[in-house]
Design an enzyme around this catalytic site. Structure first.
Site, short mmCIF file in Angstrom:
data_model
loop_
_atom_site.label_atom_id
_atom_site.label_comp_id
_atom_site.label_asym_id
_atom_site.label_seq_id
_atom_site.Cartn_x
_atom_site.Cartn_y
_atom_site.Cartn_z
N ASP A 1 -5.78 -4.53 5.98
CA ASP A 1 -6.42 -3.30 5.55
C ASP A 1 -7.66 -3.69 4.74
O ASP A 1 -7.78 -4.84 4.30
CB ASP A 1 -5.41 -2.50 4.70
CG ASP A 1 -6.06 -1.33 4.00
OD1 ASP A 1 -6.74 -0.54 4.69
OD2 ASP A 1 -5.90 -1.21 2.77
N LEU A 2 -8.58 -2.76 4.55
CA LEU A 2 -9.83 -3.10 3.85
C LEU A 2 -9.83 -2.58 2.40
O LEU A 2 -9.71 -3.35 1.45
CB LEU A 2 -11.00 -2.53 4.66
CG LEU A 2 -12.41 -2.94 4.31
CD1 LEU A 2 -12.58 -4.45 4.21
CD2 LEU A 2 -13.38 -2.39 5.36
N ASP A 3 -9.90 -1.25 2.24
CA ASP A 3 -10.02 -0.68 0.89
C ASP A 3 -8.71 -0.81 0.12
O ASP A 3 -7.65 -0.40 0.60
CB ASP A 3 -10.39 0.80 0.98
CG ASP A 3 -11.78 1.00 1.54
OD1 ASP A 3 -12.71 1.22 0.75
OD2 ASP A 3 -11.94 0.89 2.77
N ASP B 1 -2.23 -1.69 1.15
CA ASP B 1 -1.95 -1.20 -0.21
C ASP B 1 -1.48 0.25 -0.27
O ASP B 1 -1.14 0.74 -1.34
CB ASP B 1 -3.22 -1.31 -1.06
CG ASP B 1 -4.26 -0.29 -0.64
OD1 ASP B 1 -4.66 -0.33 0.53
OD2 ASP B 1 -4.65 0.55 -1.47
MG LIG Z 1 -6.13 0.61 1.69
#
Ligand SMILES: [Mg+2]
Length: 247
Positions: free
Chosen positions: A28-30, A205
């Site tokens: 995942d990125l953010d 996250d």
């Molecule tokens: Mg995220």
């Protein structure tokens, strides 16, 4: 988030059991690779990240994909000049390892977008982010508007619940085509070389990453929650990535 521990129970006891050459990595990125900012546009990509992702991808024989809620174009903009296999909009758009794109057909209708932009205008601080197939209502900066945003999104999706659904994220609500998920994205990637046959590791996250964790476990891999495995710190994920890249 603690329930994730059971839903993502690894079949591999620890990551040490997964040699890099056998691993397929989904990131995942953010909130995972970059710190969450007040608005999606405000995120800062740390200096080393692109080079480390590139090196990690090479170490993994190309079996590294970004699986983000962002538009694919936004993922590419943030990680330029890298152009990795990636899923955008939680899997509504997938760029396969051969560069081919795999998009769902459905797009959020214009009148739904108009209703949401009206809400943005009426309630300063609510931010509507339009993507190619989906739309996000952010209320991070105005938490008191959460109920109104939820109610509005629920009413809108009730117009066509067969084709669209609501995804509840961190201080955001998304409306996206039904049957799109990060889990489906993982399943899709796992059908193609160099992912196929490897042990998937999914790092994320947010609640929207749970489907990705579950899919990784289905393939005998593991889901790593940033809160549990990296102390909630994207910089710890980046440190781990750097070590992985260096072998
Ligand atoms: Mg995220």
């Amino acid at each position: 988030m603690t329930e994730l521990a059971s839903s993502s129970r690894p079949l591999v006891a620890s990551l040490d059991q997964v040699p890099v050459q056998d691993m397929a990595l989904f990131l995942d990125l953010d909130g995972t690779l970059v710190e969450i900012a007040a608005t999606p546009k405000a995120v800062v990509v740390p200096d080393d990240l692109v080079a480390d992702l590139s090196a990690a991808s090479k170490a993994l024989g190309g079996a590294l994909a970004i699986v983000s809620g962002r538009d694919l174009a936004e993922v590419d903009r943030l990680l330029a000049p890298l152009c990795l296999p990636a899923a955008g909009e939680h899997g509504a758009v997938i760029r396969l390892p051969n560069g081919k794109r795999d998009d769902v057909e459905a797009k959020v209708p214009d009148d739904w977008l108009a209703a949401l932009f009206q809400l943005q205008q009426a309630r300063p601080g609510v931010m509507i982010e339009r993507k190619a197939h989906s739309v996000v209502a952010h209320f991070r900066n105005v938490p008191l508007e959460e109920e109104l945003v939820r109610r509005t999104a629920t009413e809108i999706v009730a117009r066509d619940p067969e084709h669209f659904e609501i995804l509840h994220g961190k201080m955001v609500i998304e409306i996206l085509p039904r049957n799109v998920s990060k889990g489906h994205a993982v399943q899709r990637f796992m059908r193609f070389a160099p992912f196929r046959g490897r042990i998937p590791v999914f790092v994320g996250d947010d609640v929207t990453d749970e489907d990705g964790f579950e899919a990784a476990v289905e393939f005998g891999g593991v889901g790593l929650h940033v809160a549990e495995s990296f102390g909630g710190q994207p910089q710890e994920v980046r440190r781990w990535l750097k070590r992985l890249a260096q072998g």
